[in-house]
Design a protein around this motif. Structure first.
Motif, PDB file in Angstrom:
ATOM      1  N   VAL A 168      47.238  26.847  28.167  1.00  0.00           N
ATOM      2  CA  VAL A 168      48.706  26.879  28.199  1.00  0.00           C
ATOM      3  C   VAL A 168      49.232  27.236  29.600  1.00  0.00           C
ATOM      4  CG1 VAL A 168      50.745  27.824  27.026  1.00  0.00           C
ATOM      5  CG2 VAL A 168      48.551  27.733  25.823  1.00  0.00           C
ATOM      6  N   THR A 169      48.442  28.059  30.301  1.00  0.00           N
ATOM      7  CA  THR A 169      48.893  28.489  31.631  1.00  0.00           C
ATOM      8  C   THR A 169      47.815  28.193  32.684  1.00  0.00           C
ATOM      9  OG1 THR A 169      47.993  30.680  31.122  1.00  0.00           O
ATOM     10  CG2 THR A 169      50.386  30.380  30.817  1.00  0.00           C
ATOM     11  N   PRO A 170      47.561  26.927  32.957  1.00  0.00           N
ATOM     12  CA  PRO A 170      46.463  26.592  33.875  1.00  0.00           C
ATOM     13  C   PRO A 170      46.648  27.171  35.271  1.00  0.00           C
ATOM     14  CG  PRO A 170      47.821  24.653  33.427  1.00  0.00           C
ATOM     15  CD  PRO A 170      48.281  25.733  32.499  1.00  0.00           C
ATOM     16  N   GLY A 171      47.893  27.120  35.779  1.00  0.00           N
ATOM     17  CA  GLY A 171      48.159  27.620  37.135  1.00  0.00           C
ATOM     18  C   GLY A 171      47.757  29.070  37.265  1.00  0.00           C
ATOM     19  N   GLN A 172      48.188  29.872  36.294  1.00  0.00           N
ATOM     20  CA  GLN A 172      47.875  31.299  36.351  1.00  0.00           C
ATOM     21  C   GLN A 172      46.377  31.549  36.278  1.00  0.00           C
ATOM     22  OE1 GLN A 172      50.220  33.399  33.451  1.00  0.00           O
ATOM     23  NE2 GLN A 172      52.079  32.883  34.569  1.00  0.00           N
ATOM     24  N   GLN A 173      45.699  30.710  35.492  1.00  0.00           N
ATOM     25  CA  GLN A 173      44.252  30.905  35.373  1.00  0.00           C
ATOM     26  C   GLN A 173      43.535  30.565  36.678  1.00  0.00           C
ATOM     27  OE1 GLN A 173      42.214  30.596  31.939  1.00  0.00           O
ATOM     28  NE2 GLN A 173      43.929  30.076  30.608  1.00  0.00           N
ATOM     29  N   VAL A 174      44.010  29.517  37.345  1.00  0.00           N
ATOM     30  CA  VAL A 174      43.380  29.168  38.630  1.00  0.00           C
ATOM     31  C   VAL A 174      43.620  30.312  39.628  1.00  0.00           C
ATOM     32  CG1 VAL A 174      43.383  27.563  40.583  1.00  0.00           C
ATOM     33  CG2 VAL A 174      43.561  26.674  38.252  1.00  0.00           C
ATOM     34  N   VAL A 175      44.833  30.863  39.624  1.00  0.00           N
ATOM     35  CA  VAL A 175      45.136  31.987  40.515  1.00  0.00           C
ATOM     36  C   VAL A 175      44.200  33.161  40.222  1.00  0.00           C
ATOM     37  CG1 VAL A 175      46.891  33.712  41.107  1.00  0.00           C
ATOM     38  CG2 VAL A 175      47.546  31.308  40.880  1.00  0.00           C
ATOM     39  N   LYS A 176      43.950  33.405  38.958  1.00  0.00           N
ATOM     40  CA  LYS A 176      43.040  34.502  38.579  1.00  0.00           C
ATOM     41  C   LYS A 176      41.618  34.235  39.081  1.00  0.00           C
ATOM     42  CE  LYS A 176      41.420  37.824  35.594  1.00  0.00           C
ATOM     43  NZ  LYS A 176      40.054  37.861  36.039  1.00  0.00           N
ATOM     44  N   ILE A 177      41.207  32.974  39.012  1.00  0.00           N
ATOM     45  CA  ILE A 177      39.861  32.621  39.496  1.00  0.00           C
ATOM     46  C   ILE A 177      39.772  32.848  41.006  1.00  0.00           C
ATOM     47  CG2 ILE A 177      38.244  30.690  39.816  1.00  0.00           C
ATOM     48  CD1 ILE A 177      39.321  29.597  37.087  1.00  0.00           C
ATOM     49  N   VAL A 178      40.839  32.453  41.719  1.00  0.00           N
ATOM     50  CA  VAL A 178      40.864  32.671  43.176  1.00  0.00           C
ATOM     51  C   VAL A 178      40.781  34.169  43.463  1.00  0.00           C
ATOM     52  CG1 VAL A 178      42.258  32.474  45.275  1.00  0.00           C
ATOM     53  CG2 VAL A 178      42.160  30.555  43.687  1.00  0.00           C
ATOM     54  N   ASP A 179      41.544  34.956  42.719  1.00  0.00           N
ATOM     55  CA  ASP A 179      41.548  36.410  42.900  1.00  0.00           C
ATOM     56  C   ASP A 179      40.137  36.971  42.717  1.00  0.00           C
ATOM     57  OD1 ASP A 179      42.168  39.059  43.051  1.00  0.00           O
ATOM     58  OD2 ASP A 179      43.325  39.162  41.206  1.00  0.00           O
ATOM     59  N   ASP A 180      39.484  36.593  41.629  1.00  0.00           N
ATOM     60  CA  ASP A 180      38.131  37.096  41.350  1.00  0.00           C
ATOM     61  C   ASP A 180      37.160  36.711  42.464  1.00  0.00           C
ATOM     62  OD1 ASP A 180      39.023  38.126  39.006  1.00  0.00           O
ATOM     63  OD2 ASP A 180      38.168  36.570  37.716  1.00  0.00           O
ATOM     64  N   GLU A 181      37.268  35.487  42.961  1.00  0.00           N
ATOM     65  CA  GLU A 181      36.353  35.050  44.017  1.00  0.00           C
ATOM     66  C   GLU A 181      36.634  35.771  45.328  1.00  0.00           C
ATOM     67  OE1 GLU A 181      33.532  33.217  43.929  1.00  0.00           O
ATOM     68  OE2 GLU A 181      33.875  33.156  41.778  1.00  0.00           O
ATOM     69  N   LEU A 182      37.916  36.085  45.585  1.00  0.00           N
ATOM     70  CA  LEU A 182      38.252  36.855  46.798  1.00  0.00           C
ATOM     71  C   LEU A 182      37.615  38.238  46.725  1.00  0.00           C
ATOM     72  CD1 LEU A 182      42.015  36.478  47.822  1.00  0.00           C
ATOM     73  CD2 LEU A 182      40.007  35.902  49.176  1.00  0.00           C
ATOM     74  N   VAL A 183      37.714  38.868  45.564  1.00  0.00           N
ATOM     75  CA  VAL A 183      37.109  40.197  45.386  1.00  0.00           C
ATOM     76  C   VAL A 183      35.600  40.105  45.637  1.00  0.00           C
ATOM     77  CG1 VAL A 183      36.655  42.049  43.732  1.00  0.00           C
ATOM     78  CG2 VAL A 183      38.913  40.993  43.801  1.00  0.00           C
ATOM     79  N   ALA A 184      34.979  39.046  45.108  1.00  0.00           N
ATOM     80  CA  ALA A 184      33.532  38.870  45.304  1.00  0.00           C
ATOM     81  C   ALA A 184      33.211  38.676  46.788  1.00  0.00           C
ATOM     82  CB  ALA A 184      33.035  37.683  44.493  1.00  0.00           C
ATOM     83  N   MET A 185      34.050  37.903  47.460  1.00  0.00           N
ATOM     84  CA  MET A 185      33.859  37.638  48.894  1.00  0.00           C
ATOM     85  C   MET A 185      33.932  38.933  49.714  1.00  0.00           C
ATOM     86  SD  MET A 185      36.349  34.756  50.263  1.00  0.00           S
ATOM     87  CE  MET A 185      36.191  33.919  51.783  1.00  0.00           C
ATOM     88  N   LEU A 186      34.773  39.845  49.243  1.00  0.00           N
ATOM     89  CA  LEU A 186      34.952  41.115  49.951  1.00  0.00           C
ATOM     90  C   LEU A 186      33.896  42.149  49.542  1.00  0.00           C
ATOM     91  CD1 LEU A 186      38.826  41.157  49.622  1.00  0.00           C
ATOM     92  CD2 LEU A 186      37.611  41.182  51.810  1.00  0.00           C
ATOM     93  N   GLY A 187      32.998  41.740  48.655  1.00  0.00           N
ATOM     94  CA  GLY A 187      31.895  42.628  48.300  1.00  0.00           C
ATOM     95  C   GLY A 187      32.100  43.377  47.000  1.00  0.00           C
ATOM     96  N   GLY A 188      33.073  42.963  46.187  1.00  0.00           N
ATOM     97  CA  GLY A 188      33.336  43.692  44.943  1.00  0.00           C
ATOM     98  C   GLY A 188      33.055  42.883  43.700  1.00  0.00           C
ATOM     99  N   GLY A 189      32.216  41.869  43.816  1.00  0.00           N
ATOM    100  CA  GLY A 189      31.912  41.021  42.662  1.00  0.00           C
ATOM    101  C   GLY A 189      31.027  41.742  41.658  1.00  0.00           C
ATOM    102  N   GLY A 190      30.814  41.099  40.522  1.00  0.00           N
ATOM    103  CA  GLY A 190      30.036  41.702  39.444  1.00  0.00           C
ATOM    104  C   GLY A 190      28.621  42.075  39.857  1.00  0.00           C
ATOM    105  N   ASP A 191      28.061  41.359  40.839  1.00  0.00           N
ATOM    106  CA  ASP A 191      26.682  41.641  41.245  1.00  0.00           C
ATOM    107  C   ASP A 191      26.604  42.756  42.293  1.00  0.00           C
ATOM    108  OD1 ASP A 191      28.035  40.081  43.060  1.00  0.00           O
ATOM    109  OD2 ASP A 191      26.258  38.930  43.688  1.00  0.00           O
ATOM    110  N   ALA A 192      27.770  43.238  42.754  1.00  0.00           N
ATOM    111  CA  ALA A 192      27.757  44.279  43.790  1.00  0.00           C
ATOM    112  C   ALA A 192      27.862  45.660  43.136  1.00  0.00           C
ATOM    113  CB  ALA A 192      28.929  44.069  44.750  1.00  0.00           C
ATOM    114  N   ASP A 193      27.029  46.579  43.584  1.00  0.00           N
ATOM    115  CA  ASP A 193      27.056  47.937  43.053  1.00  0.00           C
ATOM    116  C   ASP A 193      28.065  48.763  43.863  1.00  0.00           C
ATOM    117  OD1 ASP A 193      26.602  50.484  42.258  1.00  0.00           O
ATOM    118  OD2 ASP A 193      24.438  50.471  42.612  1.00  0.00           O
ATOM    119  N   PRO A 194      29.106  49.303  43.208  1.00  0.00           N
ATOM    120  CA  PRO A 194      30.114  50.056  43.956  1.00  0.00           C
ATOM    121  C   PRO A 194      29.502  51.218  44.747  1.00  0.00           C
ATOM    122  CG  PRO A 194      30.805  49.753  41.669  1.00  0.00           C
ATOM    123  CD  PRO A 194      29.411  49.223  41.776  1.00  0.00           C
ATOM    124  N   ALA A 195      28.378  51.762  44.264  1.00  0.00           N
ATOM    125  CA  ALA A 195      27.745  52.892  44.969  1.00  0.00           C
ATOM    126  C   ALA A 195      27.271  52.480  46.362  1.00  0.00           C
ATOM    127  CB  ALA A 195      26.575  53.421  44.149  1.00  0.00           C
TER     128      ALA A 195
END
Ligand code: GDP
Length: 302
Positions: A68-95
């Motif tokens: 129903v909201t494709p635009g918002q979902q794409v924005v969310k995907i971009v956001d998640d990938e930016l976080v991963a790029m900055l080192g905060g993705g699911g595979d990165a240990d915050p410690a």
């Protein structure tokens, strides 16, 4: 911070969100614009490619476009990938982004980097932070015998932040200063010893040999590379040069306060594999922040 990139992405997002339905070619068009924006922000090409591929695959390969909201979902995907790029993705240990105090005191934190990157200022900022936020007894020593008055500079900063510095002995060489600093830190029961090493204008063999020798006698728990975020991909190249030579545990990006582009921050993790641990955000001695990928991504996305 990162204003240019932020504006560009904002425009793309407004368009994506403004539409009820999205086709695959709409997504690909948006990705082309994001690609250009990232390249203009001085993000390293392999990092841009990986980012665009990941976002495209996630956006067109799933049920996103039919939602129903494709635009918002794409924005969310971009956001998640930016976080991963900055080192905060699911595979990165915050410690990994936190300082490691597990060793027997004094825990040695060795600061390395090129001349002018902000190493001495960052050493004093960390001394203050360790004392005030972590309740540690910190001691600092300048091993910089190359730059005139470098040792004096750390002493003055130490007085400003009320953190002890190793007394200066004229003519003493870096490795000997490191040994004396270790002895002194033990005698004074310091929890943490910050070693501010000498920089050079460029990465060269003499610099690396000196860093290895200092690391050899001080067995640092942390080796933090200080780089100027304003230098973009050069900062990433410097980090790569250091990576194979000394056992870096993390990166400090200085001058984030003036960085309108963001290329260093966005490329560092992927290119070097090292976490960004701190961001310098001004000349004042409390202008340092623990690097938080989610918060930085949030600032970029506005
Ligand atoms: P070093 O040669 O690597 O030890 O560099 P210095 O610590 O002497 O820093 C060089 C200059 O950069 C000084 O004028 C610092 O005040 C400034 N500086 C360091 N970190 C930051 C930062 O995060 N933001 C800003 N705006 N200036 C900084």
């Amino acid at each position: 911070m990162f204003d240019n990139l932020s504006d560009r992405l904002g425009n793309v997002f407004d368009r994506l969100k403004g539409r009820g339905a999205l086709s695959e070619s709409d997504v690909r068009e948006a990705m082309r614009e994001i690609r250009v924006a990232l390249l203009e922000a001085d993000v390293a090409l392999p990092v841009v490619r990986r980012f665009i591929d990941a976002v495209t695959e996630k956006s067109v390969g799933q049920d996103v476009l039919r939602s129903v909201t494709p635009g918002q979902q794409v924005v969310k995907i971009v956001d998640d990938e930016l976080v991963a790029m900055l080192g905060g993705g699911g595979d990165a240990d915050p410690a990994d982004r936190e300082l490691n105090f597990a060793a027997k005191p004094p825990v040695v934190i060795m600061m390395v980097g090129l001349q002018g990157s902000g190493k001495t200022t960052t050493t004093a900022k960390l001394g203050k932070l360790l004392k005030e936020k972590h309740g540690k007894k910190a001691m600092m020593a300048s091993l910089d015998v190359n730059r005139p008055a470098a040792q004096e500079q750390l002493k003055v900063l130490g007085e400003q932040v009320d953190v002890a510095t190793l007394p200066i002995i004229e003519g003493q060489q870096p490795v000997d200063i490191a040994r004396r600093a270790m002895d002194s830190a033990k005698l004074q029961a310091a929890d943490v010893l910050l070693l501010d090493t000498a920089g050079r204008l460029h990465v060269d063999e003499a610099l690396m040999a000196e860093m290895k020798a200092i690391a050899g006698v001080s067995t640092p728990t942390e080796v933090l590379l200080v780089v100027d975020s304003l230098t973009g991909q050069d900062a990433v190249n410097v980090a790569q040069s250091f990576t194979g030579e000394v056992p870096l545990t993390g990166v400090v990006l200085t001058r984030m306060d003036g960085d309108a582009r963001g290329g260093a921050a966005l490329s560092m993790r992927y290119v070097t594999g090292k976490p960004i641990k701190f961001a310098g955000t001004g000349e004042k001695l409390d202008a340092i922040e623990a690097f938080d990928p989610k918060r930085v991504a949030g600032r970029i996305l506005g």
